[in-house]
Scaffold this motif. Sequence first.
Motif, mmCIF file in Angstrom:
data_model
loop_
_atom_site.group_PDB
_atom_site.id
_atom_site.type_symbol
_atom_site.label_atom_id
_atom_site.label_comp_id
_atom_site.label_asym_id
_atom_site.label_seq_id
_atom_site.Cartn_x
_atom_site.Cartn_y
_atom_site.Cartn_z
ATOM 1 N N ALA A 40 38.613 40.942 56.789
ATOM 2 C CA ALA A 40 38.289 41.942 57.599
ATOM 3 C C ALA A 40 38.109 41.447 59.068
ATOM 4 O O ALA A 40 37.722 40.301 59.354
ATOM 5 N N PRO A 41 38.372 42.391 60.058
ATOM 6 C CA PRO A 41 38.290 41.941 61.509
ATOM 7 C C PRO A 41 37.071 41.115 61.833
ATOM 8 O O PRO A 41 35.794 41.929 61.412
ATOM 9 N N GLY A 42 37.014 39.962 62.435
ATOM 10 C CA GLY A 42 35.835 39.339 62.588
ATOM 11 C C GLY A 42 34.811 38.648 61.509
ATOM 12 O O GLY A 42 33.915 38.305 61.828
ATOM 13 N N LYS A 43 35.482 38.667 60.487
ATOM 14 C CA LYS A 43 34.736 38.259 59.191
ATOM 15 C C LYS A 43 35.430 37.026 58.411
ATOM 16 O O LYS A 43 36.726 36.847 58.645
ATOM 17 N N GLU A 44 34.779 36.450 57.566
ATOM 18 C CA GLU A 44 35.565 35.308 56.897
ATOM 19 C C GLU A 44 36.424 35.804 55.736
ATOM 20 O O GLU A 44 36.285 37.041 55.310
ATOM 21 N N ARG A 45 37.549 34.878 55.366
ATOM 22 C CA ARG A 45 38.264 35.634 54.169
ATOM 23 C C ARG A 45 37.399 35.461 53.096
ATOM 24 O O ARG A 45 36.716 34.226 52.818
ATOM 25 N N GLU A 46 37.599 36.407 52.296
ATOM 26 C CA GLU A 46 36.467 36.305 51.023
ATOM 27 C C GLU A 46 37.284 36.656 49.847
ATOM 28 O O GLU A 46 38.413 37.369 49.804
ATOM 29 N N PHE A 47 36.860 36.141 48.673
ATOM 30 C CA PHE A 47 37.338 36.194 47.282
ATOM 31 C C PHE A 47 37.273 37.843 46.929
ATOM 32 O O PHE A 47 36.106 38.389 47.194
ATOM 33 N N VAL A 48 38.205 38.273 46.417
ATOM 34 C CA VAL A 48 38.210 39.556 45.800
ATOM 35 C C VAL A 48 38.202 39.411 44.105
ATOM 36 O O VAL A 48 37.446 40.047 43.587
ATOM 37 N N ALA A 49 39.554 38.710 43.610
ATOM 38 C CA ALA A 49 39.486 38.902 42.317
ATOM 39 C C ALA A 49 40.455 37.611 42.028
ATOM 40 O O ALA A 49 41.230 37.185 42.788
ATOM 41 N N GLY A 50 40.262 37.124 40.545
ATOM 42 C CA GLY A 50 41.268 36.024 40.299
ATOM 43 C C GLY A 50 41.764 36.281 38.765
ATOM 44 O O GLY A 50 41.037 37.203 38.024
ATOM 45 N N ILE A 51 42.659 35.617 38.468
ATOM 46 C CA ILE A 51 43.208 35.852 37.044
ATOM 47 C C ILE A 51 43.813 34.623 36.473
ATOM 48 O O ILE A 51 44.221 33.791 37.281
ATOM 49 N N SER A 52 43.648 34.138 35.392
ATOM 50 C CA SER A 52 44.072 32.763 34.800
ATOM 51 C C SER A 52 45.559 32.874 34.437
ATOM 52 O O SER A 52 46.081 33.928 34.667
ATOM 53 N N TRP A 53 46.106 31.751 34.602
ATOM 54 C CA TRP A 53 47.503 31.490 34.319
ATOM 55 C C TRP A 53 47.877 32.069 33.120
ATOM 56 O O TRP A 53 49.331 32.766 33.382
ATOM 57 N N SER A 54 47.352 32.426 32.128
ATOM 58 C CA SER A 54 47.903 33.180 30.762
ATOM 59 C C SER A 54 47.662 34.607 31.227
ATOM 60 O O SER A 54 48.272 35.613 30.277
ATOM 61 N N GLY A 55 46.969 35.181 31.944
ATOM 62 C CA GLY A 55 46.433 36.383 32.278
ATOM 63 C C GLY A 55 45.271 36.992 31.088
ATOM 64 O O GLY A 55 44.757 37.934 31.471
ATOM 65 N N GLY A 56 44.646 35.872 30.689
ATOM 66 C CA GLY A 56 43.762 36.486 29.602
ATOM 67 C C GLY A 56 42.329 36.403 30.141
ATOM 68 O O GLY A 56 41.306 37.157 29.609
ATOM 69 N N THR A 57 42.128 35.868 31.280
ATOM 70 C CA THR A 57 40.687 35.857 31.929
ATOM 71 C C THR A 57 40.801 36.235 33.392
ATOM 72 O O THR A 57 41.703 35.779 34.154
ATOM 73 N N THR A 58 40.015 37.348 33.585
ATOM 74 C CA THR A 58 39.754 37.673 35.073
ATOM 75 C C THR A 58 38.494 37.526 35.540
ATOM 76 O O THR A 58 37.454 37.421 34.979
ATOM 77 N N TYR A 59 38.295 37.565 37.016
ATOM 78 C CA TYR A 59 36.954 37.356 37.586
ATOM 79 C C TYR A 59 36.945 38.148 38.750
ATOM 80 O O TYR A 59 37.872 38.068 39.374
ATOM 81 N N TYR A 60 35.840 38.828 38.972
ATOM 82 C CA TYR A 60 35.899 39.611 40.262
ATOM 83 C C TYR A 60 34.716 39.386 41.171
ATOM 84 O O TYR A 60 33.594 39.044 40.761
ATOM 85 N N ALA A 61 34.881 39.942 42.364
ATOM 86 C CA ALA A 61 33.662 39.894 43.286
ATOM 87 C C ALA A 61 32.666 41.218 42.904
ATOM 88 O O ALA A 61 33.440 42.059 42.669
ATOM 89 N N ASP A 62 31.653 40.961 43.125
ATOM 90 C CA ASP A 62 30.610 42.081 43.088
ATOM 91 C C ASP A 62 31.031 43.363 43.490
ATOM 92 O O ASP A 62 30.793 44.337 42.943
ATOM 93 N N SER A 63 31.436 43.028 44.808
ATOM 94 C CA SER A 63 31.614 44.249 45.740
ATOM 95 C C SER A 63 32.919 45.203 45.148
ATOM 96 O O SER A 63 32.898 46.262 45.614
ATOM 97 N N VAL A 64 33.858 44.796 44.139
ATOM 98 C CA VAL A 64 34.888 45.241 43.825
ATOM 99 C C VAL A 64 34.774 45.424 42.142
ATOM 100 O O VAL A 64 35.738 46.295 41.727
ATOM 101 N N LYS A 65 33.774 45.161 41.605
ATOM 102 C CA LYS A 65 33.984 45.251 40.161
ATOM 103 C C LYS A 65 33.802 46.446 39.643
ATOM 104 O O LYS A 65 32.890 47.472 40.007
#
Length: 127
Positions: A40-65
């Motif tokens: 966002a403007p004036g803010k650091e780049r932040e993690f939102v979500a990630g997914i494993s290479w196989s697609g079997g595991t996901t991980y979310y920031a609390d703000s979007v969970k």
Amino acid sequence: QVQLVESGGGLVQAGGSLRLSCAAFGRTFSDYNMGWFRQAPGKEREFVAGISWSGGTTYYADSVKGRFTISKDNAKNTGYLQMNSLKPEDTAVYYCAADRLWRRLRVSPLRLDYQYFGQGAQVTVSS
């Protein structure tokens, strides 16, 4: 060299939905974890979500969970971020990212673990 191309950003009212896509070129997409970050403007780049290479595991920031869903289609070399119940505070430029490590065991939320980033897609949520 890897190229990531995002699409699907835009303007939406609060409570609405958008789906971002990330097309990957130049590397075997199925062998690397993928992430989404936002800035966002004036803010650091932040993690939102990630997914494993196989697609079997996901991980979310609390703000979007519970509101966002990350997925990937290895056959199409494409990743996705489905965003529901959007809020004005979700307004940012969204970047997809490819992990630097082949088949990393854990989905990392750390920016330094991602080697390639796309050009970004603007998401604007109006109140």
